[in-house]
Design a protein around this motif. Structure first.
Motif, PDB file in Angstrom:
ATOM      1  N   ASP A  45     -10.204  12.582   2.968  1.00  0.00           N
ATOM      2  CA  ASP A  45     -10.166  11.240   2.401  1.00  0.00           C
ATOM      3  C   ASP A  45      -8.743  10.691   2.419  1.00  0.00           C
ATOM      4  OD1 ASP A  45     -12.848  11.528   1.902  1.00  0.00           O
ATOM      5  OD2 ASP A  45     -12.667  11.496  -0.280  1.00  0.00           O
ATOM      6  N   LEU A  46      -8.611   9.408   2.698  1.00  0.00           N
ATOM      7  CA  LEU A  46      -7.353   8.692   2.597  1.00  0.00           C
ATOM      8  C   LEU A  46      -7.353   8.004   1.237  1.00  0.00           C
ATOM      9  CD1 LEU A  46      -4.727   7.439   3.710  1.00  0.00           C
ATOM     10  CD2 LEU A  46      -6.144   5.661   4.756  1.00  0.00           C
ATOM     11  N   ILE A  47      -6.416   8.382   0.381  1.00  0.00           N
ATOM     12  CA  ILE A  47      -6.341   7.822  -0.966  1.00  0.00           C
ATOM     13  C   ILE A  47      -5.014   7.083  -1.092  1.00  0.00           C
ATOM     14  CG2 ILE A  47      -6.333   8.332  -3.440  1.00  0.00           C
ATOM     15  CD1 ILE A  47      -8.083  10.797  -2.739  1.00  0.00           C
ATOM     16  N   LYS A  59       1.108   5.300  11.943  1.00  0.00           N
ATOM     17  CA  LYS A  59       0.474   6.336  11.129  1.00  0.00           C
ATOM     18  C   LYS A  59       1.109   6.279   9.745  1.00  0.00           C
ATOM     19  CE  LYS A  59      -2.337   8.730  13.788  1.00  0.00           C
ATOM     20  NZ  LYS A  59      -3.751   8.797  13.534  1.00  0.00           N
ATOM     21  N   LEU A  60       0.280   6.400   8.718  1.00  0.00           N
ATOM     22  CA  LEU A  60       0.765   6.453   7.343  1.00  0.00           C
ATOM     23  C   LEU A  60       0.415   7.804   6.744  1.00  0.00           C
ATOM     24  CD1 LEU A  60      -0.267   2.930   5.967  1.00  0.00           C
ATOM     25  CD2 LEU A  60       1.966   3.661   6.814  1.00  0.00           C
ATOM     26  N   TYR A  61       1.408   8.432   6.134  1.00  0.00           N
ATOM     27  CA  TYR A  61       1.274   9.758   5.536  1.00  0.00           C
ATOM     28  C   TYR A  61       1.565   9.667   4.041  1.00  0.00           C
ATOM     29  CZ  TYR A  61       1.570  11.164  10.418  1.00  0.00           C
ATOM     30  OH  TYR A  61       1.340  11.292  11.766  1.00  0.00           O
ATOM     31  N   PRO A  62       1.204  10.704   3.266  1.00  0.00           N
ATOM     32  CA  PRO A  62       1.507  10.678   1.833  1.00  0.00           C
ATOM     33  C   PRO A  62       2.997  10.372   1.596  1.00  0.00           C
ATOM     34  CG  PRO A  62       0.051  12.496   2.316  1.00  0.00           C
ATOM     35  CD  PRO A  62       0.475  11.922   3.645  1.00  0.00           C
ATOM     36  N   GLY A  63       3.234   9.432   0.707  1.00  0.00           N
ATOM     37  CA  GLY A  63       4.592   9.006   0.404  1.00  0.00           C
ATOM     38  C   GLY A  63       5.037   7.789   1.188  1.00  0.00           C
ATOM     39  N   ILE A 123       0.859  -1.189   0.000  1.00  0.00           N
ATOM     40  CA  ILE A 123       0.000   0.000   0.000  1.00  0.00           C
ATOM     41  C   ILE A 123       0.892   1.235   0.000  1.00  0.00           C
ATOM     42  CG2 ILE A 123      -1.671   1.353   1.329  1.00  0.00           C
ATOM     43  CD1 ILE A 123      -2.786  -1.305   2.390  1.00  0.00           C
ATOM     44  N   TYR A 124       0.621   2.156  -0.921  1.00  0.00           N
ATOM     45  CA  TYR A 124       1.353   3.420  -1.020  1.00  0.00           C
ATOM     46  C   TYR A 124       0.348   4.552  -0.852  1.00  0.00           C
ATOM     47  CZ  TYR A 124       4.403   7.084  -2.783  1.00  0.00           C
ATOM     48  OH  TYR A 124       5.158   8.220  -2.907  1.00  0.00           O
ATOM     49  N   VAL A 125       0.543   5.400   0.146  1.00  0.00           N
ATOM     50  CA  VAL A 125      -0.409   6.477   0.434  1.00  0.00           C
ATOM     51  C   VAL A 125      -0.165   7.659  -0.497  1.00  0.00           C
ATOM     52  CG1 VAL A 125      -1.234   8.094   2.185  1.00  0.00           C
ATOM     53  CG2 VAL A 125      -0.618   5.760   2.846  1.00  0.00           C
ATOM     54  N   LEU A 126      -1.232   8.075  -1.186  1.00  0.00           N
ATOM     55  CA  LEU A 126      -1.180   9.219  -2.097  1.00  0.00           C
ATOM     56  C   LEU A 126      -1.567  10.512  -1.391  1.00  0.00           C
ATOM     57  CD1 LEU A 126      -2.859   7.464  -5.140  1.00  0.00           C
ATOM     58  CD2 LEU A 126      -0.421   7.975  -4.848  1.00  0.00           C
TER      59      LEU A 126
END
Length: 111
Positions: A99-101, A75-79, A58-61
């Motif tokens: 939104d989490l994309i 916690k997951l952040y963009p990148g 999974i890669y957070v956009l």
């Protein structure tokens, strides 16, 4: 092969894997892989599940997510990129205000 997610109809899956709310996803799938652009609105989640025959990347956009992986919470952040190997358990939630994309790839290891 080019995959244009915006040309793939978005599915809305309620309580995906036992999670809260709705998981919105544009998905390409063949015998070997699921390749997805996913979206979780605030308060939604993908429930806890184990990858028995596959793994997941999974890669957070955009947005901020909380990943429960085995006995940890991150916690997951963009990148940020999360990897769940075959046999491991995880869940993802959007506890943020937007939104989490994310982009996800689920390769099958056994057929």
């Amino acid at each position: 092969m080019k995959i244009l997610f915006d040309t793939i109809a978005e599915s809305a899956i309620k309580n995906f894997k036992g999670g809260e709310g709705t998981f919105h996803v544009h998905m390409f799938q063949d015998m070997n892989n699921k390749i997805m652009k996913g979206r979780l609105v605030p308060g939604s989640s993908i429930g806890t599940h184990t990858h028995e025959t596959n793994s997941e990347i999974i890669y957070v956009l955009s947005g901020v997510g909380t990943m429960e992986y085995e006995d940890t919470k991150e916690k997951l952040y963009p990148g940020d990129c999360h990897y769940c190997p075959q046999g491991a358990t995880h869940s993802l939630s959007n506890e943020g205000a937007e939104d989490l994309i994310f982009f996800a790839v689920v390769p099958e290891h056994e057929h």
